[in-house]
Design a protein around this motif. Sequence first.
Motif, PDB file in Angstrom:
ATOM      1  N   SER A  11     -47.260  46.512  41.416  1.00 47.41           N
ATOM      2  CA  SER A  11     -46.721  45.897  40.194  1.00 47.41           C
ATOM      3  C   SER A  11     -47.594  44.729  39.746  1.00 47.41           C
ATOM      4  N   ALA A  12     -47.962  43.884  40.683  1.00 47.98           N
ATOM      5  CA  ALA A  12     -48.813  42.732  40.366  1.00 47.98           C
ATOM      6  C   ALA A  12     -50.175  43.183  39.859  1.00 47.98           C
ATOM      7  N   ALA A  13     -50.695  44.286  40.409  1.00 48.62           N
ATOM      8  CA  ALA A  13     -51.995  44.803  39.963  1.00 48.62           C
ATOM      9  C   ALA A  13     -51.933  45.222  38.495  1.00 48.62           C
ATOM     10  N   ALA A  14     -50.833  45.825  38.089  1.00 51.92           N
ATOM     11  CA  ALA A  14     -50.699  46.230  36.685  1.00 51.92           C
ATOM     12  C   ALA A  14     -50.614  45.007  35.777  1.00 51.92           C
ATOM     13  N   ILE A  15     -49.885  43.990  36.196  1.00 49.14           N
ATOM     14  CA  ILE A  15     -49.795  42.754  35.400  1.00 49.14           C
ATOM     15  C   ILE A  15     -51.169  42.095  35.332  1.00 49.14           C
ATOM     16  N   ASN A  49     -36.258  55.949  24.713  1.00 52.76           N
ATOM     17  CA  ASN A  49     -35.394  56.884  25.440  1.00 52.76           C
ATOM     18  C   ASN A  49     -35.250  56.445  26.889  1.00 52.76           C
ATOM     19  N   GLY A  50     -34.123  56.762  27.503  1.00 52.57           N
ATOM     20  CA  GLY A  50     -33.918  56.455  28.917  1.00 52.57           C
ATOM     21  C   GLY A  50     -34.004  54.960  29.183  1.00 52.57           C
ATOM     22  N   GLY A  51     -34.865  54.582  30.136  1.00 51.42           N
ATOM     23  CA  GLY A  51     -35.053  53.167  30.440  1.00 51.42           C
ATOM     24  C   GLY A  51     -35.556  52.396  29.239  1.00 51.42           C
ATOM     25  N   SER A  52     -36.347  53.050  28.405  1.00 51.57           N
ATOM     26  CA  SER A  52     -36.856  52.390  27.198  1.00 51.57           C
ATOM     27  C   SER A  52     -35.753  52.182  26.165  1.00 51.57           C
ATOM     28  N   ALA A  53     -34.716  53.033  26.187  1.00 48.89           N
ATOM     29  CA  ALA A  53     -33.544  52.807  25.333  1.00 48.89           C
ATOM     30  C   ALA A  53     -32.837  51.528  25.778  1.00 48.89           C
ATOM     31  N   SER A  54     -32.732  51.361  27.091  1.00 46.65           N
ATOM     32  CA  SER A  54     -32.133  50.135  27.616  1.00 46.65           C
ATOM     33  C   SER A  54     -32.974  48.923  27.229  1.00 46.65           C
ATOM     34  N   ASP A  55     -34.290  49.068  27.265  1.00 47.67           N
ATOM     35  CA  ASP A  55     -35.161  47.976  26.831  1.00 47.67           C
ATOM     36  C   ASP A  55     -34.938  47.655  25.358  1.00 47.67           C
ATOM     37  N   SER A 141     -46.138  49.508  19.009  1.00 48.16           N
ATOM     38  CA  SER A 141     -45.763  50.398  20.108  1.00 48.16           C
ATOM     39  C   SER A 141     -46.023  49.761  21.461  1.00 48.16           C
ATOM     40  N   LEU A 142     -45.063  49.943  22.351  1.00 41.76           N
ATOM     41  CA  LEU A 142     -45.196  49.612  23.767  1.00 41.76           C
ATOM     42  C   LEU A 142     -45.341  50.940  24.500  1.00 41.76           C
ATOM     43  N   THR A 143     -46.484  51.147  25.152  1.00 41.07           N
ATOM     44  CA  THR A 143     -46.751  52.416  25.827  1.00 41.07           C
ATOM     45  C   THR A 143     -47.386  52.161  27.187  1.00 41.07           C
ATOM     46  N   GLY A 144     -47.785  53.263  27.821  1.00 37.65           N
ATOM     47  CA  GLY A 144     -48.585  53.207  29.028  1.00 37.65           C
ATOM     48  C   GLY A 144     -50.062  53.213  28.688  1.00 37.65           C
ATOM     49  N   GLU A 145     -50.857  53.522  29.664  1.00 34.83           N
ATOM     50  CA  GLU A 145     -52.321  53.412  29.622  1.00 34.83           C
ATOM     51  C   GLU A 145     -52.977  53.905  28.334  1.00 34.83           C
ATOM     52  N   THR A 146     -52.736  55.142  27.948  1.00 34.65           N
ATOM     53  CA  THR A 146     -53.499  55.739  26.845  1.00 34.65           C
ATOM     54  C   THR A 146     -52.874  55.546  25.472  1.00 34.65           C
ATOM     55  N   GLY A 147     -51.586  55.289  25.423  1.00 31.93           N
ATOM     56  CA  GLY A 147     -50.889  55.236  24.139  1.00 31.93           C
ATOM     57  C   GLY A 147     -50.403  56.597  23.704  1.00 31.93           C
ATOM     58  N   GLY A 148     -50.934  57.659  24.313  1.00 31.45           N
ATOM     59  CA  GLY A 148     -50.500  59.022  24.016  1.00 31.45           C
ATOM     60  C   GLY A 148     -50.633  59.385  22.547  1.00 31.45           C
ATOM     61  N   THR A 163     -50.115  54.534  34.827  1.00 29.07           N
ATOM     62  CA  THR A 163     -49.520  55.837  34.539  1.00 29.07           C
ATOM     63  C   THR A 163     -48.181  55.998  35.251  1.00 29.07           C
ATOM     64  N   SER A 164     -47.741  54.981  35.968  1.00 27.85           N
ATOM     65  CA  SER A 164     -46.465  55.000  36.682  1.00 27.85           C
ATOM     66  C   SER A 164     -45.364  54.473  35.766  1.00 27.85           C
ATOM     67  N   THR A 165     -44.380  55.315  35.474  1.00 33.39           N
ATOM     68  CA  THR A 165     -43.316  54.919  34.541  1.00 33.39           C
ATOM     69  C   THR A 165     -42.639  53.604  34.926  1.00 33.39           C
ATOM     70  N   PRO A 166     -42.195  53.401  36.176  1.00 31.03           N
ATOM     71  CA  PRO A 166     -41.538  52.129  36.479  1.00 31.03           C
ATOM     72  C   PRO A 166     -42.470  50.928  36.356  1.00 31.03           C
ATOM     73  N   ILE A 167     -43.734  51.098  36.705  1.00 25.37           N
ATOM     74  CA  ILE A 167     -44.693  49.989  36.579  1.00 25.37           C
ATOM     75  C   ILE A 167     -44.929  49.676  35.098  1.00 25.37           C
ATOM     76  N   ILE A 168     -45.036  50.708  34.275  1.00 26.43           N
ATOM     77  CA  ILE A 168     -45.191  50.506  32.826  1.00 26.43           C
ATOM     78  C   ILE A 168     -43.983  49.757  32.277  1.00 26.43           C
ATOM     79  N   GLN A 169     -42.790  50.159  32.693  1.00 24.30           N
ATOM     80  CA  GLN A 169     -41.579  49.497  32.202  1.00 24.30           C
ATOM     81  C   GLN A 169     -41.542  48.028  32.608  1.00 24.30           C
ATOM     82  N   GLN A 170     -42.028  47.712  33.802  1.00 25.49           N
ATOM     83  CA  GLN A 170     -42.095  46.305  34.212  1.00 25.49           C
ATOM     84  C   GLN A 170     -43.079  45.535  33.332  1.00 25.49           C
ATOM     85  N   GLY A 171     -44.187  46.153  33.000  1.00 29.05           N
ATOM     86  CA  GLY A 171     -45.127  45.521  32.080  1.00 29.05           C
ATOM     87  C   GLY A 171     -44.523  45.322  30.710  1.00 29.05           C
ATOM     88  N   HIS A 172     -43.767  46.321  30.249  1.00 29.06           N
ATOM     89  CA  HIS A 172     -43.096  46.196  28.957  1.00 29.06           C
ATOM     90  C   HIS A 172     -42.148  45.004  28.942  1.00 29.06           C
TER      91      HIS A 172
END
Length: 190
Positions: A11-15, A49-55, A141-148, A163-172
């Motif tokens: 998690s710290a590495a992603a931050i 959607n999902g966790g991002s809906a909660s965000d 947009s708040l996304t992961g690595e590539t933006g898709g 590319t890890s969903t929970p790590i991305i959500q923590q960054g968000h």
Amino acid sequence: MSDLNDYLVRSAAAISAMVERDLTAEMERAVSTVVTALSQGKALLICGNGGSASDAIHIAGELVGRFLKERKAYNVIALPANAAVLTAWGNDYGFDTVFSRQVEAHGSEGAVLLAISTSGNSPSILAAAEQARAMGMTVISLTGETGGKLKPLTDILLNVPSTSTPIIQQGHLCLYHHLCEAVEARLSNG
């Protein structure tokens, strides 16, 4: 399965990677865009959607209620929060357009859509971004690595290098808490 310390290190590495990437300019554009829209009576619409809906609901709570300061409420709507609209529209027309329909209802030229998708590929989020752009709204947009697939539909991209969903959500969470704090500070100071 990893232990707690391993997870915290990842998690710290992603931050740290976000710090190295330096999203300061993009965040400044996002803050300025949201402040301009809200100060002109335009809405900030948020979807995920999902966790991002909660965000999305969390962000709306911080900005309609309060983050750190006592101040007036801001015109912020979390699109995943309206269960009646989601279920009625989703049942009759399909889930892919549950957010774009609400953007059509609540958006306007000069308003802002904050689209949250860890992959950047969610059909309902892509449809919302397309609708927002068609209406002259700014898409952040708040996304992961590539933006898709969301990246080309985005005016301001705040992407977490993972590319890890929970790590991305923590960054968000870090990014949108900063956004809330900066928007509130600017609007509270006139």
